[in-house]
Enzyme design. Sequence first.
Site, PDB file in Angstrom:
ATOM      1  N   GLU A  61      35.570  27.910  32.381  1.00 50.39           N
ATOM      2  CA  GLU A  61      34.953  26.789  31.647  1.00 50.39           C
ATOM      3  C   GLU A  61      35.369  25.444  32.236  1.00 50.39           C
ATOM      4  OE1 GLU A  61      36.314  28.332  27.774  1.00 50.39           O
ATOM      5  OE2 GLU A  61      34.268  27.949  27.125  1.00 50.39           O
ATOM      6  N   GLU A  64      36.143  36.193  27.186  1.00 54.03           N
ATOM      7  CA  GLU A  64      36.629  36.050  25.801  1.00 54.03           C
ATOM      8  C   GLU A  64      36.236  37.213  24.902  1.00 54.03           C
ATOM      9  OE1 GLU A  64      35.336  33.628  27.652  1.00 54.03           O
ATOM     10  OE2 GLU A  64      36.477  31.779  27.360  1.00 54.03           O
ATOM     11  N   GLY A 102      38.752  30.119  29.759  1.00 53.69           N
ATOM     12  CA  GLY A 102      38.863  28.661  29.832  1.00 53.69           C
ATOM     13  C   GLY A 102      39.022  28.143  31.252  1.00 53.69           C
ATOM     14  N   ALA A 146      42.738  30.656  28.705  1.00 55.89           N
ATOM     15  CA  ALA A 146      43.662  30.242  27.642  1.00 55.89           C
ATOM     16  C   ALA A 146      44.901  31.122  27.671  1.00 55.89           C
ATOM     17  CB  ALA A 146      42.964  30.373  26.294  1.00 55.89           C
TER      18      ALA A 146
HETATM   19  N1  COA Z   1      47.518  34.099  29.105  1.00 54.67           N
HETATM   20  C1  COA Z   1      48.843  34.308  29.133  1.00 54.67           C
HETATM   21  N2  COA Z   1      49.448  34.975  30.119  1.00 54.67           N
HETATM   22  C2  COA Z   1      48.688  35.443  31.114  1.00 54.67           C
HETATM   23  C3  COA Z   1      47.305  35.260  31.160  1.00 54.67           C
HETATM   24  C4  COA Z   1      46.702  34.542  30.094  1.00 54.67           C
HETATM   25  N3  COA Z   1      45.402  34.277  30.047  1.00 54.67           N
HETATM   26  N4  COA Z   1      46.818  35.838  32.263  1.00 54.67           N
HETATM   27  C5  COA Z   1      47.883  36.371  32.918  1.00 54.67           C
HETATM   28  N5  COA Z   1      49.003  36.138  32.216  1.00 54.67           N
HETATM   29  C6  COA Z   1      50.368  36.518  32.551  1.00 54.67           C
HETATM   30  C7  COA Z   1      50.613  38.008  32.374  1.00 54.67           C
HETATM   31  O1  COA Z   1      50.902  38.311  31.007  1.00 54.67           O
HETATM   32  C8  COA Z   1      51.786  38.231  33.291  1.00 54.67           C
HETATM   33  O2  COA Z   1      52.961  37.793  32.649  1.00 54.67           O
HETATM   34  P1  COA Z   1      54.328  38.657  32.777  1.00 54.67           P
HETATM   35  O3  COA Z   1      54.671  38.585  34.235  1.00 54.67           O
HETATM   36  O4  COA Z   1      55.299  37.933  31.895  1.00 54.67           O
HETATM   37  O5  COA Z   1      53.986  40.029  32.311  1.00 54.67           O
HETATM   38  C9  COA Z   1      51.518  37.257  34.436  1.00 54.67           C
HETATM   39  O6  COA Z   1      50.592  36.303  33.930  1.00 54.67           O
HETATM   40  C10 COA Z   1      50.887  37.936  35.616  1.00 54.67           C
HETATM   41  O7  COA Z   1      49.711  38.601  35.168  1.00 54.67           O
HETATM   42  P2  COA Z   1      49.407  40.152  35.432  1.00 54.67           P
HETATM   43  O8  COA Z   1      48.436  40.638  34.412  1.00 54.67           O
HETATM   44  O9  COA Z   1      50.684  40.918  35.565  1.00 54.67           O
HETATM   45  O10 COA Z   1      48.762  40.026  36.870  1.00 54.67           O
HETATM   46  P3  COA Z   1      47.590  40.886  37.513  1.00 54.67           P
HETATM   47  O11 COA Z   1      47.433  40.366  38.882  1.00 54.67           O
HETATM   48  O12 COA Z   1      47.824  42.338  37.300  1.00 54.67           O
HETATM   49  O13 COA Z   1      46.258  40.514  36.653  1.00 54.67           O
HETATM   50  C11 COA Z   1      44.651  39.054  35.622  1.00 54.67           C
HETATM   51  C12 COA Z   1      45.798  39.194  36.618  1.00 54.67           C
HETATM   52  C13 COA Z   1      44.257  37.577  35.584  1.00 54.67           C
HETATM   53  C14 COA Z   1      43.457  39.909  36.077  1.00 54.67           C
HETATM   54  C15 COA Z   1      45.110  39.538  34.219  1.00 54.67           C
HETATM   55  O14 COA Z   1      46.380  38.945  33.926  1.00 54.67           O
HETATM   56  C16 COA Z   1      44.176  39.186  33.111  1.00 54.67           C
HETATM   57  O15 COA Z   1      43.180  39.862  32.930  1.00 54.67           O
HETATM   58  N6  COA Z   1      44.488  38.127  32.330  1.00 54.67           N
HETATM   59  C17 COA Z   1      43.715  37.751  31.158  1.00 54.67           C
HETATM   60  C18 COA Z   1      42.470  36.973  31.554  1.00 54.67           C
HETATM   61  C19 COA Z   1      41.650  36.614  30.336  1.00 54.67           C
HETATM   62  O16 COA Z   1      41.142  37.449  29.607  1.00 54.67           O
HETATM   63  N7  COA Z   1      41.509  35.305  30.100  1.00 54.67           N
HETATM   64  C20 COA Z   1      40.713  34.759  29.041  1.00 54.67           C
HETATM   65  C21 COA Z   1      41.545  34.326  27.911  1.00 54.67           C
HETATM   66  S1  COA Z   1      40.522  33.720  26.594  1.00 54.67           S
END
Ligand code: COA
Length: 260
Positions: free
Chosen positions: A114, A134, A111, A66
């Site tokens: 999911e 989550e 998500g 999400a």
């Molecule tokens: N929602 C919104 N934005 C997200 C996102 C999410 N779920 N996951 C990544 N992004 C965005 C980051 O904020 C970043 O944006 P920015 O460039 O404007 O700062 C961009 O995507 C790149 O992500 P970044 O974190 O810099 O890349 P990374 O390679 O270091 O890490 C992940 C990637 C996926 C490991 C990390 O972004 C992450 O843990 N995301 C959340 C995953 C999560 O918990 N999802 C469940 C949501 S309920």
Amino acid sequence: MKYEAILYDAADGVATITLNRPDVHNAMNEAMRRDLHTCFQGLVTDDAVRVVVVSGAGERAFSAGADIREFTAPQVPTQFRESRRRVEFRSLMERCPQPIIAAIGGYAFGGGLELALACDIRIAAADSRLGLTEIDLAIIPGGGGTQRLPRVVGRGKALEMILTGARIDAAEALRIGLVERVVPAGEALKAARELAATLAAKAPVALRYAKEAVVKGLQLPLEDGIRLEGDLSTFLRTTEDRLEGAKAFLEKRKPRWQGR
Ligand code: COA
């Protein structure tokens, strides 16, 4: 049909849906959920599409789940009802007669996982990471994850993943049965497309009924599931394709399916 957050392409009986927000690792916002809802609603009655592949744009993510940016907006009841409806696109996937293959290249979290769990077959690239993360945002999976994950990997492993928010690698996902195949990095979509082409070449009605027997049957007591299988396999005995399959075998040639 014009979509905002996904790409849609259909050729040779295979539809490919691409989650298309690569700069945020294909995080799922309202627009993407709305697009997916519309898309799967159309596929439920689309006889020309025999197999569906779902993947993420870019090399790094299937979907990071999400869109967390939307979490900071205040929730008012009407928005909440609307987003619940959009979450229900995953139930539509179960109603789709076509087998749905997830091509997981990179991150599949929250998500995103999911969505993959609502697919029928999951193929992951070796550098993928998967998790229902989550809990680390003080929420629980709300797109079917608490129900589908234990049905795939069992209660203990699902609880371990959901309670810890662990991000497991592709090898572990294969070991616990969360994905069916692991392929080299960068090759998930290619492998999914190859599998989709193989399935699209099968007799169309048999392919659909095979999915229905398994997916609907799993929701039934065994006795009722066996009854469903009996009804579907009896119906298939009436198709022209069944006759064609037998003739082609006896005449040592490839069958020419009519889809009836
Ligand atoms: N929602 C919104 N934005 C997200 C996102 C999410 N779920 N996951 C990544 N992004 C965005 C980051 O904020 C970043 O944006 P920015 O460039 O404007 O700062 C961009 O995507 C790149 O992500 P970044 O974190 O810099 O890349 P990374 O390679 O270091 O890490 C992940 C990637 C996926 C490991 C990390 O972004 C992450 O843990 N995301 C959340 C995953 C999560 O918990 N999802 C469940 C949501 S309920």
